[in-house]
Design a protein around this motif. Structure first.
Motif, PDB file in Angstrom:
ATOM      1  N   THR A 152      46.714  38.384  42.364  1.00 36.42           N
ATOM      2  CA  THR A 152      46.786  37.139  43.132  1.00 36.42           C
ATOM      3  C   THR A 152      45.468  36.385  43.158  1.00 36.42           C
ATOM      4  O   THR A 152      45.436  35.241  43.601  1.00 36.42           O
ATOM      5  CB  THR A 152      47.226  37.418  44.586  1.00 36.42           C
ATOM      6  N   GLU A 171      51.385  29.712  42.557  1.00 37.37           N
ATOM      7  CA  GLU A 171      50.614  30.924  42.743  1.00 37.37           C
ATOM      8  C   GLU A 171      50.345  31.584  41.400  1.00 37.37           C
ATOM      9  O   GLU A 171      51.048  31.338  40.417  1.00 37.37           O
ATOM     10  CB  GLU A 171      51.356  31.908  43.653  1.00 37.37           C
ATOM     11  N   THR A 213      46.118  27.553  43.683  1.00 38.34           N
ATOM     12  CA  THR A 213      46.595  27.152  45.008  1.00 38.34           C
ATOM     13  C   THR A 213      47.315  25.815  44.868  1.00 38.34           C
ATOM     14  O   THR A 213      47.109  25.098  43.862  1.00 38.34           O
ATOM     15  CB  THR A 213      45.432  26.995  46.008  1.00 38.34           C
ATOM     16  N   THR A 222      41.872  31.080  40.645  1.00 36.38           N
ATOM     17  CA  THR A 222      43.011  31.430  41.496  1.00 36.38           C
ATOM     18  C   THR A 222      43.780  30.163  41.851  1.00 36.38           C
ATOM     19  O   THR A 222      43.215  29.196  42.375  1.00 36.38           O
ATOM     20  CB  THR A 222      42.530  32.123  42.777  1.00 36.38           C
TER      21      THR A 222
END
Length: 414
Positions: free
Chosen positions: A371, A338, A317, A315
């Protein structure tokens, strides 16, 4: 002249007589109170012929036939927990497994057979039997039992013990390490069973009842609530599993693995499977819908085929982006803040065949925004092997759409 009765001698004799009389009355009273019960008295009466007839006032002799003991009435449940345990507890079983494990070959000189013959070092056994126990519950009356895959992993023998004390040899007919679900078959019929609830409708705060055999303590019951739902495998420290776990504060300990997590109606909402070391009030269960689906496939085919793409991802960041861009050895330059960063694409995988590359940032699957990496994993797990997924991604600032046909993870691992 004074009267004889008023003389001192006369008065002394009178007192003595009264004393003796009182003592006699006391002794008679004591004897009457402490004597044995009177025997049956015999009354006499004259018959019509004038003879004397004896009639005895005796009691009726006891009936020699013994009176059967009264059957104890069944206990009335004092609350909904005891009601659930009484109704479905017999469907929960204990599973004992034995496996042969091989000790790693040592590298010290004394473990070399050449040195043993000179120094008398005993031959160390290379194999040993490892024993473990867990829990399970009956799926159907024909003897199919569900438990955790890690309870029976590599087992040479499996023994299933019912609550009524009967034991059976078990046969593992299928095991799926990816979801940690296995099915064991025993030769029995008319077994008590558990029903599954729809675990998709669970909400935090609902009652949870766990039954199992923690630490070898059979038929242990603990209660609590559903603390959370949808906990990802990475959140609880088992990233190799494909499960969204139920979290509960009902006490779950080693040995509870494979036992049911029940609702207030006695329906299985999950299968207890994981604990976090040194944590208190945290236990996890595989949702009932997952257990039911995997068990049905194992019973039908003996294995489960899991769809996969063949990518390693993280993910994204801002912190991860900066770390990658500052690291000259990462081989990646990330522009997006993102999305899901694809770190590696496995060779000969569905992702490689579709043209995905390391450094691509995945934005959506079949039009649904993703996400987190866990959302991608779940989206892939929800489709069948061979189904096509449409991926939207960013590459070097440009938006691309690629179609990927999922493969079977089991086939890729062979």
């Amino acid at each position: 002249m004074s009267q004889p009765s008023s003389s001192p001698q006369f008065r002394a004799l009178a007192y003595l007589a009264v004393f003796l009389l009182g003592g006699g009355v006391a002794w008679v009273a004591k004897d009457t109170l402490t004597s044995s019960p009177p025997v049956a008295q015999t009354n006499t009466a004259e018959s019509n012929s004038g003879a004397i007839v004896s009639t005895a006032n005796t009691e009726t002799p006891p009936d020699p036939t013994p009176t059967p003991p009264e059957t104890a009435a069944p206990l009335t449940p004092t609350n909904f927990v005891t009601d659930v345990v009484n109704r479905v507890g017999p469907a929960v079983v204990r599973i004992d497994a034995e496996r042969t494990v091989t000790s790693p070959q040592g590298l010290t000189p004394f473990e070399d057979p050449f040195f043993r013959q000179f120094f008398g070092v005993p031959q160390m056994p290379q194999e040993r039997v490892q024993r473990g126990s867990g829990s399970g519950f009956v799926l159907n009356a024909d003897g199919h039992i569900v438990t955790n895959a890690h309870v029976v992993e590599g087992a040479d023998t499996v023994t299933v013990t019912l609550k009524d004390g009967r034991s059976f040899d078990g046969r593992v007919i299928g095991s799926d390490p990816i979801t940690d679900v296995a099915v064991v078959k025993i030769d029995a019929d008319n077994l008590p069973t558990l029903k599954f609830a729809d675990s998709d409708n669970l909400q935090p705060g609902e009652w949870a009842i766990a039954i199992g055999n923690p630490l070898g303590l059979d038929n242990t019951v603990t209660t609590g609530i559903i603390s959370a739902t949808g906990r990802s495998s990475s959140e609880i420290g088992v990233p190799d599993k494909r499960v969204e776990f139920i979290q509960t504060d009902a006490a779950i300990n080693p040995g509870n693995s494979g036992g049911p997590l029940l609702n207030q109606n006695g329906e299985a909402i999950g299968m207890n499977t994981a604990i976090i070391q040194n944590a208190q009030g945290l236990g996890f269960a595989i949702p009932a819908n997952t257990v039911s689906r995997i068990a049905e496939e194992l019973i039908a085919t003996g294995r489960v085929r899991h769809p996969y793409l063949g990518i390693q991802m993280v993910t994204l960041t801002p912190e991860i982006k900066n770390n990658l861009n500052r690291n000259p050895n990462s081989g990646l330059t990330v522009e997006e803040d993102e999305g899901i960063l694809i770190v590696r694409v496995m060779a000969n995988s569905p992702a490689a065949e579709a043209g995905l590359r390391a450094g691509d940032v995945l934005l959506s699957i079949d039009g649904k925004t993703v996400t987190t990496a866990d959302e991608v994993q779940q989206a892939v797990a929800d489709v069948d092997v061979g189904q096509t997924l449409r991926l939207e991604l960013k590459r070097n600032g440009e938006t691309l759409t690629l179609e990927v046909r999922t493969g079977a993870l089991n086939d890729a691992q062979r």
